[in-house]
Design a protein around this motif. Structure first.
Motif, PDB file in Angstrom:
ATOM      1  N   MET A 213       0.753  -1.181  -0.024  1.00  0.00           N
ATOM      2  CA  MET A 213      -0.080  -0.142  -0.040  1.00  0.00           C
ATOM      3  C   MET A 213       0.654   1.339  -0.050  1.00  0.00           C
ATOM      4  O   MET A 213       0.362   2.419  -0.100  1.00  0.00           O
ATOM      5  N   GLY A 214       2.172   1.136   0.085  1.00  0.00           N
ATOM      6  CA  GLY A 214       2.943   2.250  -0.198  1.00  0.00           C
ATOM      7  C   GLY A 214       3.749   2.674   0.960  1.00  0.00           C
ATOM      8  O   GLY A 214       4.552   3.496   1.353  1.00  0.00           O
ATOM      9  N   PHE A 215       3.557   1.942   2.237  1.00  0.00           N
ATOM     10  CA  PHE A 215       4.157   2.304   3.712  1.00  0.00           C
ATOM     11  C   PHE A 215       5.585   1.648   3.473  1.00  0.00           C
ATOM     12  O   PHE A 215       5.866   0.961   2.890  1.00  0.00           O
ATOM     13  N   GLN A 216       6.505   2.575   4.227  1.00  0.00           N
ATOM     14  CA  GLN A 216       7.707   1.848   4.522  1.00  0.00           C
ATOM     15  C   GLN A 216       7.935   1.843   6.056  1.00  0.00           C
ATOM     16  O   GLN A 216       7.514   2.669   6.904  1.00  0.00           O
ATOM     17  N   GLU A 217       8.784   1.005   6.260  1.00  0.00           N
ATOM     18  CA  GLU A 217       9.067   0.821   7.713  1.00  0.00           C
ATOM     19  C   GLU A 217      10.255   2.161   7.970  1.00  0.00           C
ATOM     20  O   GLU A 217      11.299   2.338   7.303  1.00  0.00           O
ATOM     21  N   ILE A 218       9.760   2.685   8.851  1.00  0.00           N
ATOM     22  CA  ILE A 218      10.876   3.857   9.631  1.00  0.00           C
ATOM     23  C   ILE A 218      11.380   3.869  10.932  1.00  0.00           C
ATOM     24  O   ILE A 218      12.293   4.488  11.291  1.00  0.00           O
ATOM     25  N   GLY A 219      11.037   2.734  11.584  1.00  0.00           N
ATOM     26  CA  GLY A 219      11.625   2.339  12.852  1.00  0.00           C
ATOM     27  C   GLY A 219      11.103   1.303  13.475  1.00  0.00           C
ATOM     28  O   GLY A 219      10.152   0.616  13.150  1.00  0.00           O
ATOM     29  N   VAL A 220      11.678   0.752  14.755  1.00  0.00           N
ATOM     30  CA  VAL A 220      11.165  -0.342  15.534  1.00  0.00           C
ATOM     31  C   VAL A 220      11.333   0.235  16.932  1.00  0.00           C
ATOM     32  O   VAL A 220      12.066   0.675  17.437  1.00  0.00           O
ATOM     33  N   TYR A 221      10.183  -0.125  17.699  1.00  0.00           N
ATOM     34  CA  TYR A 221      10.070   0.008  19.208  1.00  0.00           C
ATOM     35  C   TYR A 221      10.398  -1.562  19.671  1.00  0.00           C
ATOM     36  O   TYR A 221       9.705  -2.309  19.558  1.00  0.00           O
ATOM     37  N   PRO A 222      11.832  -1.795  20.091  1.00  0.00           N
ATOM     38  CA  PRO A 222      11.854  -3.047  20.621  1.00  0.00           C
ATOM     39  C   PRO A 222      11.278  -3.378  21.826  1.00  0.00           C
ATOM     40  O   PRO A 222      11.135  -2.663  22.690  1.00  0.00           O
ATOM     41  N   HIS A 223      10.936  -4.686  21.909  1.00  0.00           N
ATOM     42  CA  HIS A 223      10.215  -5.243  23.255  1.00  0.00           C
ATOM     43  C   HIS A 223       9.399  -4.420  24.039  1.00  0.00           C
ATOM     44  O   HIS A 223       9.618  -4.216  24.970  1.00  0.00           O
ATOM     45  N   THR A 224       8.297  -3.644  23.077  1.00  0.00           N
ATOM     46  CA  THR A 224       7.582  -2.623  23.757  1.00  0.00           C
ATOM     47  C   THR A 224       6.394  -3.131  24.262  1.00  0.00           C
ATOM     48  O   THR A 224       5.798  -2.431  25.008  1.00  0.00           O
ATOM     49  N   GLY A 225       5.907  -4.264  23.965  1.00  0.00           N
ATOM     50  CA  GLY A 225       4.615  -4.825  24.569  1.00  0.00           C
ATOM     51  C   GLY A 225       4.893  -6.523  25.119  1.00  0.00           C
ATOM     52  O   GLY A 225       5.564  -7.131  24.469  1.00  0.00           O
ATOM     53  N   TYR A 226       4.337  -6.641  26.228  1.00  0.00           N
ATOM     54  CA  TYR A 226       4.408  -8.088  26.595  1.00  0.00           C
ATOM     55  C   TYR A 226       3.049  -8.982  26.596  1.00  0.00           C
ATOM     56  O   TYR A 226       2.062  -8.267  27.313  1.00  0.00           O
ATOM     57  N   LYS A 227       2.800  -9.855  25.775  1.00  0.00           N
ATOM     58  CA  LYS A 227       1.550 -10.468  25.631  1.00  0.00           C
ATOM     59  C   LYS A 227       1.714 -12.027  25.117  1.00  0.00           C
ATOM     60  O   LYS A 227       2.607 -12.298  24.576  1.00  0.00           O
ATOM     61  N   LEU A 228       0.939 -12.794  25.624  1.00  0.00           N
ATOM     62  CA  LEU A 228       0.849 -14.372  25.309  1.00  0.00           C
ATOM     63  C   LEU A 228       2.053 -14.943  25.641  1.00  0.00           C
ATOM     64  O   LEU A 228       2.759 -15.563  24.944  1.00  0.00           O
ATOM     65  N   GLY A 229       2.867 -14.472  26.737  1.00  0.00           N
ATOM     66  CA  GLY A 229       4.084 -14.932  27.312  1.00  0.00           C
ATOM     67  C   GLY A 229       5.508 -14.445  26.481  1.00  0.00           C
ATOM     68  O   GLY A 229       6.428 -15.307  26.759  1.00  0.00           O
ATOM     69  N   ARG A 230       5.367 -13.462  25.843  1.00  0.00           N
ATOM     70  CA  ARG A 230       6.530 -13.020  25.282  1.00  0.00           C
ATOM     71  C   ARG A 230       6.721 -11.636  25.158  1.00  0.00           C
ATOM     72  O   ARG A 230       5.530 -10.983  24.847  1.00  0.00           O
ATOM     73  N   TRP A 231       7.981 -10.880  25.016  1.00  0.00           N
ATOM     74  CA  TRP A 231       7.897  -9.688  24.571  1.00  0.00           C
ATOM     75  C   TRP A 231       8.053  -9.539  23.200  1.00  0.00           C
ATOM     76  O   TRP A 231       8.498 -10.190  22.331  1.00  0.00           O
ATOM     77  N   CYS A 232       7.380  -8.320  22.676  1.00  0.00           N
ATOM     78  CA  CYS A 232       7.085  -8.069  21.250  1.00  0.00           C
ATOM     79  C   CYS A 232       7.397  -6.838  20.717  1.00  0.00           C
ATOM     80  O   CYS A 232       7.587  -5.825  21.397  1.00  0.00           O
ATOM     81  N   ASP A 233       8.272  -6.785  19.555  1.00  0.00           N
ATOM     82  CA  ASP A 233       9.009  -5.498  19.052  1.00  0.00           C
ATOM     83  C   ASP A 233       7.562  -4.862  18.287  1.00  0.00           C
ATOM     84  O   ASP A 233       6.703  -5.702  17.682  1.00  0.00           O
ATOM     85  N   MET A 234       7.753  -3.859  17.740  1.00  0.00           N
ATOM     86  CA  MET A 234       6.856  -3.036  17.170  1.00  0.00           C
ATOM     87  C   MET A 234       7.429  -2.122  16.072  1.00  0.00           C
ATOM     88  O   MET A 234       8.109  -1.398  16.249  1.00  0.00           O
ATOM     89  N   SER A 235       6.977  -2.582  14.870  1.00  0.00           N
ATOM     90  CA  SER A 235       7.292  -1.806  13.550  1.00  0.00           C
ATOM     91  C   SER A 235       6.479  -0.753  13.328  1.00  0.00           C
ATOM     92  O   SER A 235       5.291  -0.656  13.510  1.00  0.00           O
ATOM     93  N   ILE A 236       7.106   0.370  13.180  1.00  0.00           N
ATOM     94  CA  ILE A 236       6.475   1.822  12.923  1.00  0.00           C
ATOM     95  C   ILE A 236       6.541   1.960  11.298  1.00  0.00           C
ATOM     96  O   ILE A 236       7.681   2.137  10.698  1.00  0.00           O
ATOM     97  N   MET A 237       5.519   1.697  10.474  1.00  0.00           N
ATOM     98  CA  MET A 237       5.204   1.762   9.170  1.00  0.00           C
ATOM     99  C   MET A 237       4.756   3.396   8.799  1.00  0.00           C
ATOM    100  O   MET A 237       3.860   3.616   9.675  1.00  0.00           O
TER     101      MET A 237
END
Length: 197
Positions: free
Chosen positions: A133-157
């Motif tokens: 759809m034309g989005f680009q990844e401009i960054g990542v929030y590392p281990h920003t949320g904990y759910k279902l037993g694991r830490w999750c990174d978040m991509s910023i598109m």
């Protein structure tokens, strides 16, 4: 199939689509499924200014997408965050593409400059969809949320729909767009061929 704006009366159907994402995935960081009353209020709040779109067939909602403020300080007023959820039974049928095309076109008409989508990683399907759809990844929030037993990174598109970074005029409410303009956007986006992914 048809695009239309969501109303508070759609809350129960939309919540039925959203609830499995809460319970079974890290796509959303909510832990508890909200009540119908709370979800109804969320729709009311968003639709005061921003588009909240539904894609349905014969009265059955296949998916929905909306925009909400990305940040609340005054200088962020030209930024929005996009969210999209499709019924698990209707994945990869063009629902998401049609919703996003219309949503992006409406937001451009409203005068937004920066469209953001936050994608929990790993999620190859969502990353591929947003890139298509034309989005680009401009960054990542590392281990920003904990759910279902694991830490999750978040991509910023991000997508920047305005061609030039000019001094911006105030954004318009979705209610300020003419019915003809909205119908034109809905018609054009529904007629466009699906993107190959």
């Amino acid at each position: 199939m048809a695009l239309r704006f969501a109303t508070p009366d759609d809350a129960q159907q939309l919540l039925a689509i959203y609830a499995p994402y809460i319970v079974n995935t890290t796509i959303t960081f909510e832990y508890e499924v909200p009540s119908v009353e709370e979800f109804t209020q969320r729709i009311r709040t968003i639709t005061q200014k921003h588009p909240y779109l539904i894609y349905e067939e014969d009265g059955v909602i296949h998916g929905y997408a909306y925009a909400s403020p990305h940040m609340t300080r005054a200088a962020y007023q030209w930024d929005v965050e996009l969210s999209i959820y499709t019924d698990e039974r209707h994945h990869r049928k063009g629902t998401g593409t049609t919703l996003y095309r219309a949503l992006i076109a409406l937001l451009k008409e409203q005068g937004y400059f920066n469209l953001y989508a936050l994608v929990t990683l790993p999620n190859d399907r969502s990353m591929g969809f947003h890139r298509s759809m034309g989005f680009q990844e401009i960054g990542v929030y590392p281990h920003t949320g904990y759910k279902l037993g694991r830490w999750c990174d978040m991509s910023i598109m991000a997508l920047f729909p305005q061609p030039d970074l000019i001094v911006p005029a105030p954004t318009k409410s979705i209610h300020d767009l003419s019915a003809d303009k909205v119908q034109q956007i809905f018609s054009v986006t529904q007629r466009q061929p699906l993107l190959s992914r």
